[in-house]
Design a protein around this motif. Structure first.
Motif, PDB file in Angstrom:
ATOM      1  N   SER A 174     -37.457   4.993 -67.096  1.00  0.00           N
ATOM      2  CA  SER A 174     -36.725   5.519 -68.256  1.00  0.00           C
ATOM      3  C   SER A 174     -36.726   7.044 -68.256  1.00  0.00           C
ATOM      4  CB  SER A 174     -37.336   5.003 -69.562  1.00  0.00           C
ATOM      5  OG  SER A 174     -37.209   3.608 -69.653  1.00  0.00           O
ATOM      6  N   ALA A 175     -37.871   7.626 -67.945  1.00  0.00           N
ATOM      7  CA  ALA A 175     -37.969   9.091 -67.883  1.00  0.00           C
ATOM      8  C   ALA A 175     -37.074   9.633 -66.765  1.00  0.00           C
ATOM      9  CB  ALA A 175     -39.418   9.518 -67.663  1.00  0.00           C
ATOM     10  N   TYR A 176     -37.120   8.986 -65.615  1.00  0.00           N
ATOM     11  CA  TYR A 176     -36.288   9.428 -64.495  1.00  0.00           C
ATOM     12  C   TYR A 176     -34.803   9.358 -64.852  1.00  0.00           C
ATOM     13  CZ  TYR A 176     -34.134   9.807 -59.934  1.00  0.00           C
ATOM     14  OH  TYR A 176     -33.340  10.211 -58.888  1.00  0.00           O
ATOM     15  N   LEU A 177     -34.416   8.282 -65.506  1.00  0.00           N
ATOM     16  CA  LEU A 177     -33.016   8.117 -65.894  1.00  0.00           C
ATOM     17  C   LEU A 177     -32.534   9.282 -66.753  1.00  0.00           C
ATOM     18  CD1 LEU A 177     -30.478   6.331 -65.968  1.00  0.00           C
ATOM     19  CD2 LEU A 177     -31.497   5.118 -67.903  1.00  0.00           C
ATOM     20  N   GLN A 178     -33.408   9.826 -67.570  1.00  0.00           N
ATOM     21  CA  GLN A 178     -33.032  10.919 -68.473  1.00  0.00           C
ATOM     22  C   GLN A 178     -32.855  12.256 -67.757  1.00  0.00           C
ATOM     23  OE1 GLN A 178     -35.205  10.991 -72.278  1.00  0.00           O
ATOM     24  NE2 GLN A 178     -36.066   9.035 -71.597  1.00  0.00           N
ATOM     25  N   VAL A 179     -33.483  12.420 -66.586  1.00  0.00           N
ATOM     26  CA  VAL A 179     -33.428  13.736 -65.919  1.00  0.00           C
ATOM     27  C   VAL A 179     -32.802  13.703 -64.529  1.00  0.00           C
ATOM     28  CG1 VAL A 179     -35.425  14.601 -67.211  1.00  0.00           C
ATOM     29  CG2 VAL A 179     -35.788  13.523 -64.971  1.00  0.00           C
ATOM     30  N   LYS A 206     -35.580  13.695 -54.918  1.00  0.00           N
ATOM     31  CA  LYS A 206     -35.003  12.655 -55.769  1.00  0.00           C
ATOM     32  C   LYS A 206     -34.943  11.325 -55.007  1.00  0.00           C
ATOM     33  CE  LYS A 206     -31.485  13.676 -58.502  1.00  0.00           C
ATOM     34  NZ  LYS A 206     -30.230  14.248 -59.029  1.00  0.00           N
ATOM     35  N   GLU A 207     -34.577  11.382 -53.741  1.00  0.00           N
ATOM     36  CA  GLU A 207     -34.531  10.158 -52.933  1.00  0.00           C
ATOM     37  C   GLU A 207     -35.919   9.556 -52.775  1.00  0.00           C
ATOM     38  OE1 GLU A 207     -32.466  11.066 -49.277  1.00  0.00           O
ATOM     39  OE2 GLU A 207     -30.627  11.575 -50.357  1.00  0.00           O
ATOM     40  N   ALA A 208     -36.934  10.404 -52.600  1.00  0.00           N
ATOM     41  CA  ALA A 208     -38.311   9.909 -52.486  1.00  0.00           C
ATOM     42  C   ALA A 208     -38.745   9.225 -53.784  1.00  0.00           C
ATOM     43  CB  ALA A 208     -39.267  11.052 -52.141  1.00  0.00           C
ATOM     44  N   ALA A 262     -38.962  21.245 -68.967  1.00  0.00           N
ATOM     45  CA  ALA A 262     -39.569  19.934 -69.192  1.00  0.00           C
ATOM     46  C   ALA A 262     -39.020  18.925 -68.184  1.00  0.00           C
ATOM     47  CB  ALA A 262     -39.306  19.470 -70.619  1.00  0.00           C
ATOM     48  N   ALA A 263     -37.723  18.981 -67.924  1.00  0.00           N
ATOM     49  CA  ALA A 263     -37.114  18.070 -66.951  1.00  0.00           C
ATOM     50  C   ALA A 263     -37.693  18.305 -65.559  1.00  0.00           C
ATOM     51  CB  ALA A 263     -35.597  18.256 -66.930  1.00  0.00           C
ATOM     52  N   ALA A 264     -37.860  19.556 -65.187  1.00  0.00           N
ATOM     53  CA  ALA A 264     -38.455  19.865 -63.884  1.00  0.00           C
ATOM     54  C   ALA A 264     -39.886  19.360 -63.817  1.00  0.00           C
ATOM     55  CB  ALA A 264     -38.404  21.368 -63.623  1.00  0.00           C
ATOM     56  N   CYS A 265     -40.607  19.452 -64.921  1.00  0.00           N
ATOM     57  CA  CYS A 265     -41.979  18.946 -64.972  1.00  0.00           C
ATOM     58  C   CYS A 265     -42.001  17.429 -64.766  1.00  0.00           C
ATOM     59  CB  CYS A 265     -42.607  19.325 -66.313  1.00  0.00           C
ATOM     60  SG  CYS A 265     -44.340  18.859 -66.453  1.00  0.00           S
ATOM     61  N   VAL A 266     -41.064  16.721 -65.423  1.00  0.00           N
ATOM     62  CA  VAL A 266     -40.963  15.266 -65.242  1.00  0.00           C
ATOM     63  C   VAL A 266     -40.723  14.942 -63.770  1.00  0.00           C
ATOM     64  CG1 VAL A 266     -39.528  13.233 -65.737  1.00  0.00           C
ATOM     65  CG2 VAL A 266     -40.199  14.770 -67.597  1.00  0.00           C
ATOM     66  N   MET A 267     -39.794  15.641 -63.169  1.00  0.00           N
ATOM     67  CA  MET A 267     -39.479  15.390 -61.759  1.00  0.00           C
ATOM     68  C   MET A 267     -40.671  15.721 -60.858  1.00  0.00           C
ATOM     69  SD  MET A 267     -36.466  14.061 -61.654  1.00  0.00           S
ATOM     70  CE  MET A 267     -35.654  14.327 -60.097  1.00  0.00           C
ATOM     71  N   TYR A 293     -42.408  12.969 -58.578  1.00  0.00           N
ATOM     72  CA  TYR A 293     -42.489  13.192 -57.135  1.00  0.00           C
ATOM     73  C   TYR A 293     -43.944  13.101 -56.664  1.00  0.00           C
ATOM     74  CZ  TYR A 293     -41.989  15.174 -52.515  1.00  0.00           C
ATOM     75  OH  TYR A 293     -42.029  15.362 -51.145  1.00  0.00           O
ATOM     76  N   ALA A 294     -44.867  13.637 -57.426  1.00  0.00           N
ATOM     77  CA  ALA A 294     -46.288  13.549 -57.061  1.00  0.00           C
ATOM     78  C   ALA A 294     -46.739  12.093 -57.019  1.00  0.00           C
ATOM     79  CB  ALA A 294     -47.141  14.354 -58.045  1.00  0.00           C
ATOM     80  N   TRP A 295     -46.309  11.304 -57.982  1.00  0.00           N
ATOM     81  CA  TRP A 295     -46.652   9.878 -57.983  1.00  0.00           C
ATOM     82  C   TRP A 295     -46.001   9.171 -56.787  1.00  0.00           C
ATOM     83  CZ3 TRP A 295     -48.008   6.468 -62.579  1.00  0.00           C
ATOM     84  CH2 TRP A 295     -48.852   7.140 -63.449  1.00  0.00           C
ATOM     85  N   ALA A 296     -44.762   9.529 -56.496  1.00  0.00           N
ATOM     86  CA  ALA A 296     -44.068   8.928 -55.352  1.00  0.00           C
ATOM     87  C   ALA A 296     -44.786   9.280 -54.054  1.00  0.00           C
ATOM     88  CB  ALA A 296     -42.613   9.404 -55.310  1.00  0.00           C
ATOM     89  N   GLU A 297     -45.169  10.536 -53.907  1.00  0.00           N
ATOM     90  CA  GLU A 297     -45.893  10.972 -52.703  1.00  0.00           C
ATOM     91  C   GLU A 297     -47.202  10.203 -52.530  1.00  0.00           C
ATOM     92  OE1 GLU A 297     -45.702  14.830 -50.861  1.00  0.00           O
ATOM     93  OE2 GLU A 297     -44.291  13.230 -50.344  1.00  0.00           O
ATOM     94  N   GLY A 298     -47.868   9.951 -53.642  1.00  0.00           N
ATOM     95  CA  GLY A 298     -49.142   9.240 -53.606  1.00  0.00           C
ATOM     96  C   GLY A 298     -49.003   7.728 -53.587  1.00  0.00           C
ATOM     97  N   GLN A 299     -47.763   7.244 -53.630  1.00  0.00           N
ATOM     98  CA  GLN A 299     -47.492   5.803 -53.664  1.00  0.00           C
ATOM     99  C   GLN A 299     -48.250   5.109 -54.802  1.00  0.00           C
ATOM    100  OE1 GLN A 299     -45.121   4.085 -51.244  1.00  0.00           O
ATOM    101  NE2 GLN A 299     -44.623   6.196 -51.750  1.00  0.00           N
ATOM    102  N   ALA A 300     -48.257   5.771 -55.940  1.00  0.00           N
ATOM    103  CA  ALA A 300     -48.928   5.249 -57.133  1.00  0.00           C
ATOM    104  C   ALA A 300     -48.371   3.878 -57.500  1.00  0.00           C
ATOM    105  CB  ALA A 300     -48.745   6.213 -58.291  1.00  0.00           C
TER     106      ALA A 300
END
Length: 172
Positions: free
Chosen positions: A43-48, A59-61, A5-10, A14-21
């Protein structure tokens, strides 16, 4: 606990970051959606984020993208004069989004910006009877808007307490 689940969140972050959502042109309602979305995503990122199962470059992206979205929200509230929506519950939701992003990406400037907006609300806007004037003007919906305004303020206060800033003492 669930690394899949954590990998799915990441992966999704990352997909949103790549797309500059959330970084394109928006209208007023879009600005609200951007800050509500960022608060949830940060909040989700903070958890994983501290799990070692994800590539550091990705992670940097993600952190750069979350920071860019937080910066856009900060721009919305640069000048608090003239617009009611920049001084009511929308300000508090923007402050929460930037505060939790600051914690998630370890950016003290974001954290302090959000906490300072909460301090503004608590020092300036909370009346002696505990009401918020820009929520009172909602008439029959004033109670619901007070509850809606209270949620981000309490979340900011809770994060602030954990970081050595007790906002609960401000203005009783």
């Amino acid at each position: 606990r669930d690394t899949r689940a954590a990998a799915c969140v990441m992966d999704w972050l990352y997909a949103w970051a790549e797309g500059q959502a959330l970084l394109g042109e928006i209208n007023v309602q879009g600005s609200y959606a951007r800050q509500w979305s960022l608060s949830t995503l940060a909040s989700a990122y903070l958890q994983v984020r501290d799990l070692s199962l994800y590539d550091q470059q990705k992670k940097e992206a993600i952190e750069q993208w979350l920071s860019a979205v937080a910066t856009e929200i900060m721009k919305t509230y640069t000048d608090l004069s003239g617009s009611l929506r920049k001084q009511n519950n929308h300000l508090y939701w923007g402050a929460w989004a930037v505060t939790i992003t600051g914690v998630a990406v370890d950016n003290r400037t974001f954290y302090e910006w959000g906490v300072n907006k909460a301090k503004y609300a608590l020092h300036v806007q909370v009346q002696k009877d505990g009401t918020l004037p820009y929520e009172i003007i909602r008439g029959k919906k004033a109670l619901q808007y007070h509850i809606f305004a209270l949620a981000p303020l309490v979340m900011i206060c809770e994060v602030a307490v954990r970081n050595g800033d007790d906002l609960y003492e401000i203005n009783n």
